[in-house]
Scaffold this motif. Structure first.
Motif, mmCIF file in Angstrom:
data_model
loop_
_atom_site.group_PDB
_atom_site.id
_atom_site.type_symbol
_atom_site.label_atom_id
_atom_site.label_comp_id
_atom_site.label_asym_id
_atom_site.label_seq_id
_atom_site.Cartn_x
_atom_site.Cartn_y
_atom_site.Cartn_z
ATOM 1 N N GLU A 19 -36.613 10.398 7.741
ATOM 2 C CA GLU A 19 -37.940 10.609 8.320
ATOM 3 C C GLU A 19 -38.547 11.920 7.819
ATOM 4 O OE1 GLU A 19 -41.184 9.920 11.201
ATOM 5 O OE2 GLU A 19 -39.739 8.638 10.195
ATOM 6 N N ARG A 20 -37.757 12.985 7.827
ATOM 7 C CA ARG A 20 -38.263 14.300 7.409
ATOM 8 C C ARG A 20 -38.587 14.347 5.920
ATOM 9 N NH1 ARG A 20 -33.838 16.931 11.191
ATOM 10 N NH2 ARG A 20 -35.062 16.976 13.103
ATOM 11 N N ARG A 21 -37.837 13.591 5.141
ATOM 12 C CA ARG A 21 -38.087 13.572 3.702
ATOM 13 C C ARG A 21 -39.341 12.767 3.344
ATOM 14 N NH1 ARG A 21 -33.659 12.316 -0.979
ATOM 15 N NH2 ARG A 21 -35.009 12.919 -2.684
ATOM 16 N N CYS A 22 -39.637 11.763 4.153
ATOM 17 C CA CYS A 22 -40.740 10.854 3.848
ATOM 18 C C CYS A 22 -42.074 11.231 4.477
ATOM 19 C CB CYS A 22 -40.373 9.437 4.284
ATOM 20 S SG CYS A 22 -39.015 8.735 3.342
ATOM 21 N N PHE A 23 -42.053 11.994 5.565
ATOM 22 C CA PHE A 23 -43.288 12.242 6.307
ATOM 23 C C PHE A 23 -43.497 13.728 6.584
ATOM 24 C CE2 PHE A 23 -41.881 7.960 7.478
ATOM 25 C CZ PHE A 23 -43.010 7.234 7.107
ATOM 26 N N GLY A 24 -44.727 14.178 6.445
ATOM 27 C CA GLY A 24 -45.078 15.563 6.719
ATOM 28 C C GLY A 24 -45.088 15.900 8.196
ATOM 29 N N ASP A 25 -45.267 14.881 9.029
ATOM 30 C CA ASP A 25 -45.275 15.061 10.489
ATOM 31 C C ASP A 25 -44.243 14.096 11.075
ATOM 32 O OD1 ASP A 25 -45.978 15.827 13.051
ATOM 33 O OD2 ASP A 25 -47.745 14.531 13.133
ATOM 34 N N PRO A 26 -42.948 14.397 10.889
ATOM 35 C CA PRO A 26 -41.906 13.441 11.285
ATOM 36 C C PRO A 26 -41.766 13.304 12.800
ATOM 37 C CG PRO A 26 -40.913 15.508 10.616
ATOM 38 C CD PRO A 26 -42.392 15.629 10.339
ATOM 39 N N TRP A 27 -41.251 12.140 13.174
ATOM 40 C CA TRP A 27 -40.936 11.901 14.580
ATOM 41 C C TRP A 27 -39.778 12.792 15.003
ATOM 42 C CZ3 TRP A 27 -40.871 6.114 16.358
ATOM 43 C CH2 TRP A 27 -42.132 5.569 16.200
ATOM 44 N N SER A 28 -39.763 13.103 16.278
ATOM 45 C CA SER A 28 -38.668 13.888 16.860
ATOM 46 C C SER A 28 -37.511 12.956 17.212
ATOM 47 C CB SER A 28 -39.154 14.586 18.125
ATOM 48 O OG SER A 28 -39.415 13.617 19.138
ATOM 49 N N PRO A 29 -36.331 13.510 17.422
ATOM 50 C CA PRO A 29 -35.209 12.679 17.885
ATOM 51 C C PRO A 29 -35.554 11.943 19.178
ATOM 52 C CG PRO A 29 -34.404 14.822 17.195
ATOM 53 C CD PRO A 29 -35.915 14.892 17.163
ATOM 54 N N ALA A 30 -36.259 12.629 20.080
ATOM 55 C CA ALA A 30 -36.625 11.998 21.358
ATOM 56 C C ALA A 30 -37.568 10.820 21.143
ATOM 57 C CB ALA A 30 -37.264 13.024 22.288
ATOM 58 N N ALA A 31 -38.495 10.939 20.191
ATOM 59 C CA ALA A 31 -39.432 9.839 19.921
ATOM 60 C C ALA A 31 -38.688 8.609 19.415
ATOM 61 C CB ALA A 31 -40.496 10.277 18.913
ATOM 62 N N PHE A 32 -37.733 8.814 18.508
ATOM 63 C CA PHE A 32 -36.917 7.690 18.029
ATOM 64 C C PHE A 32 -36.136 7.072 19.184
ATOM 65 C CE2 PHE A 32 -37.214 9.352 13.626
ATOM 66 C CZ PHE A 32 -37.481 8.165 12.973
ATOM 67 N N ALA A 33 -35.462 7.896 19.961
ATOM 68 C CA ALA A 33 -34.638 7.396 21.058
ATOM 69 C C ALA A 33 -35.480 6.631 22.072
ATOM 70 C CB ALA A 33 -33.896 8.549 21.729
ATOM 71 N N ASP A 34 -36.638 7.186 22.426
ATOM 72 C CA ASP A 34 -37.512 6.517 23.395
ATOM 73 C C ASP A 34 -37.946 5.143 22.893
ATOM 74 O OD1 ASP A 34 -37.332 8.702 25.071
ATOM 75 O OD2 ASP A 34 -39.323 9.488 24.582
ATOM 76 N N LEU A 35 -38.322 5.051 21.632
ATOM 77 C CA LEU A 35 -38.772 3.773 21.090
ATOM 78 C C LEU A 35 -37.625 2.765 21.040
ATOM 79 C CD1 LEU A 35 -41.344 2.410 19.658
ATOM 80 C CD2 LEU A 35 -39.826 2.520 17.705
ATOM 81 N N LEU A 36 -36.449 3.204 20.615
ATOM 82 C CA LEU A 36 -35.320 2.287 20.502
ATOM 83 C C LEU A 36 -34.827 1.788 21.858
ATOM 84 C CD1 LEU A 36 -33.372 3.994 17.596
ATOM 85 C CD2 LEU A 36 -34.727 1.892 17.495
ATOM 86 N N GLU A 37 -35.111 2.537 22.904
ATOM 87 C CA GLU A 37 -34.720 2.118 24.254
ATOM 88 C C GLU A 37 -35.833 1.392 24.987
ATOM 89 O OE1 GLU A 37 -33.321 5.724 26.041
ATOM 90 O OE2 GLU A 37 -31.419 5.622 24.985
ATOM 91 N N SER A 38 -37.016 1.335 24.386
ATOM 92 C CA SER A 38 -38.172 0.701 25.008
ATOM 93 C C SER A 38 -38.141 -0.808 24.806
ATOM 94 C CB SER A 38 -39.445 1.270 24.379
ATOM 95 O OG SER A 38 -40.571 0.494 24.734
ATOM 96 N N SER A 39 -38.687 -1.520 25.758
ATOM 97 C CA SER A 39 -38.809 -2.975 25.605
ATOM 98 C C SER A 39 -39.991 -3.330 24.703
ATOM 99 C CB SER A 39 -38.978 -3.635 26.976
ATOM 100 O OG SER A 39 -40.173 -3.176 27.587
ATOM 101 N N HIS A 40 -40.801 -2.338 24.324
ATOM 102 C CA HIS A 40 -41.969 -2.576 23.480
ATOM 103 C C HIS A 40 -41.762 -2.165 22.024
ATOM 104 C CE1 HIS A 40 -44.265 -3.583 27.014
ATOM 105 N NE2 HIS A 40 -43.873 -2.464 27.567
ATOM 106 N N GLY A 41 -40.541 -1.755 21.684
ATOM 107 C CA GLY A 41 -40.283 -1.331 20.323
ATOM 108 C C GLY A 41 -38.957 -1.867 19.828
#
Length: 64
Positions: free
Chosen positions: A22-44
């Motif tokens: 993520e950090r290598r590909c994007f100038g404004d990368p997602w945080s660890p919490a953002a990834f975790a929240d999405l992976l635990e969400s029923s909408h992602g």
């Protein structure tokens, strides 16, 4: 030809492997919490391309 790569569901345990990509590909990368929240969400969901324990790529999506 089988090169050993497989596609599987992403899990919270994969977050540490996703961050360097993520950090290598994007100038404004997602945080660890953002990834975790999405992976635990029923909408992602997420998929990873993995070879043994090495994650080489990922796809993350969210229904909006």
């Amino acid at each position: 030809m089988d090169d050993g790569w497989s596609i599987r569901s992403a899990h919270r345990a994969d977050v540490a492997a996703l961050l360097p990509i993520e950090r290598r590909c994007f100038g404004d990368p997602w945080s660890p919490a953002a990834f975790a929240d999405l992976l635990e969400s029923s909408h992602g969901f997420g998929l990873v391309a993995a070879q043994a324990a090495v994650v080489g790529g990922y796809l993350i999506a969210r229904a909006v």
